[in-house]
Design a protein around this motif. Structure first.
Motif, mmCIF file in Angstrom:
data_model
loop_
_atom_site.group_PDB
_atom_site.id
_atom_site.type_symbol
_atom_site.label_atom_id
_atom_site.label_comp_id
_atom_site.label_asym_id
_atom_site.label_seq_id
_atom_site.Cartn_x
_atom_site.Cartn_y
_atom_site.Cartn_z
ATOM 1 N N VAL A 25 3.888 -1.639 -5.850
ATOM 2 C CA VAL A 25 4.673 -0.409 -5.825
ATOM 3 C C VAL A 25 4.656 0.160 -4.416
ATOM 4 N N ILE A 26 5.811 0.587 -3.953
ATOM 5 C CA ILE A 26 5.902 1.371 -2.723
ATOM 6 C C ILE A 26 6.437 2.728 -3.151
ATOM 7 N N GLY A 27 5.689 3.782 -2.833
ATOM 8 C CA GLY A 27 6.061 5.092 -3.330
ATOM 9 C C GLY A 27 6.128 6.161 -2.262
ATOM 10 N N ASP A 28 6.805 7.231 -2.625
ATOM 11 C CA ASP A 28 6.869 8.392 -1.748
ATOM 12 C C ASP A 28 5.540 9.143 -1.795
ATOM 13 N N ALA A 29 5.439 10.190 -0.997
ATOM 14 C CA ALA A 29 4.178 10.925 -0.888
ATOM 15 C C ALA A 29 3.781 11.621 -2.185
ATOM 16 N N GLY A 30 4.737 11.870 -3.071
ATOM 17 C CA GLY A 30 4.427 12.596 -4.291
ATOM 18 C C GLY A 30 4.220 11.749 -5.528
ATOM 19 N N LEU A 31 4.427 10.439 -5.450
ATOM 20 C CA LEU A 31 4.273 9.590 -6.631
ATOM 21 C C LEU A 31 2.821 9.596 -7.092
ATOM 22 N N ALA A 108 0.500 -2.282 -12.013
ATOM 23 C CA ALA A 108 0.675 -2.854 -10.669
ATOM 24 C C ALA A 108 -0.650 -3.318 -10.093
ATOM 25 N N ARG A 109 -0.592 -4.287 -9.213
ATOM 26 C CA ARG A 109 -1.783 -4.722 -8.472
ATOM 27 C C ARG A 109 -2.170 -3.688 -7.437
ATOM 28 N N ALA A 110 -1.157 -3.054 -6.803
ATOM 29 C CA ALA A 110 -1.427 -2.047 -5.782
ATOM 30 C C ALA A 110 -0.254 -1.086 -5.700
ATOM 31 N N VAL A 111 -0.566 0.143 -5.232
ATOM 32 C CA VAL A 111 0.449 1.152 -4.963
ATOM 33 C C VAL A 111 0.300 1.563 -3.507
ATOM 34 N N VAL A 112 1.403 1.455 -2.779
ATOM 35 C CA VAL A 112 1.437 1.824 -1.367
ATOM 36 C C VAL A 112 2.051 3.216 -1.263
ATOM 37 N N ARG A 113 1.296 4.143 -0.712
ATOM 38 C CA ARG A 113 1.782 5.523 -0.542
ATOM 39 C C ARG A 113 2.313 5.689 0.864
ATOM 40 N N SER A 118 11.234 12.570 0.271
ATOM 41 C CA SER A 118 12.527 12.735 -0.388
ATOM 42 C C SER A 118 12.370 12.249 -1.827
ATOM 43 N N PRO A 119 13.150 12.798 -2.767
ATOM 44 C CA PRO A 119 12.919 12.527 -4.180
ATOM 45 C C PRO A 119 13.193 11.093 -4.615
ATOM 46 N N TYR A 120 12.325 10.609 -5.489
ATOM 47 C CA TYR A 120 12.476 9.320 -6.181
ATOM 48 C C TYR A 120 12.524 8.116 -5.243
ATOM 49 N N ALA A 121 11.961 8.225 -4.063
ATOM 50 C CA ALA A 121 11.915 7.103 -3.120
ATOM 51 C C ALA A 121 10.733 6.211 -3.482
ATOM 52 N N ASN A 122 10.894 5.490 -4.585
ATOM 53 C CA ASN A 122 9.847 4.634 -5.132
ATOM 54 C C ASN A 122 10.472 3.334 -5.608
ATOM 55 N N ILE A 123 9.701 2.254 -5.521
ATOM 56 C CA ILE A 123 10.211 0.965 -5.973
ATOM 57 C C ILE A 123 9.047 0.105 -6.452
ATOM 58 N N ILE A 124 9.300 -0.681 -7.472
ATOM 59 C CA ILE A 124 8.338 -1.680 -7.932
ATOM 60 C C ILE A 124 8.907 -3.040 -7.558
#
Length: 131
Positions: A25-31, A108-113, A118-124
């Motif tokens: 996962v690559i996520g925004d600062a708020g995920l 997920a194996r890992a989440v990258v913060r 900006s809203p919903y800037a997340n991806i798996i």
């Protein structure tokens, strides 16, 4: 020294150890990041690094079979939504609700913060194979 663009050792190690179907996962600062997956926190300050920049570098290292985004992304963050397909090419994209997305991150194996604010800037990203 590595010849590829990705220099972060923790992120590089996670990508190197992914198996077919594993999720990154690559996520925004708020995920919200669940307790299970490894946390790789790249956030330095607001919008540094940006989500799209991290995604671009990760895609240079990782074989991706398909991706998942929140269905809210297109309506709430069109700039990021429009950039994702240009980086992914023909990789299939599935959109699910943000609530479902957050539940899926638990596997997920890992989440990258990132520092993205900006809203919903997340991806798996689901790992593919190179053969």
């Amino acid at each position: 020294m590595k010849r590829t663009p990705l220099l972060n050792s923790a992120l590089s190690e996670v990508i190197a150890t992914l198996g077919h179907g594993d999720m990154l996962v690559i996520g925004d600062a708020g995920l919200p990041i669940p307790a299970g997956p490894q946390r790789i926190d790249l956030a330095i300050t607001r919008d540094l690094p940006r989500f799209v920049d991290v995604l671009e570098v990760v895609l240079s290292e990782m074989q991706v079979e398909n991706v998942v985004v929140a269905s809210e992304l297109a309506g709430r963050n069109p700039a990021v939504a429009e950039r994702i397909p240009t980086l992914l090419g023909t990789t299939p994209v599935t959109a699910i609700s943000h609530e479902e997305f957050k539940l899926l991150t638990r596997s997920a194996r890992a989440v990258v913060r990132t520092g993205e604010c900006s809203p919903y800037a997340n991806i798996i990203l689901r790992a593919g194979v190179v053969f």
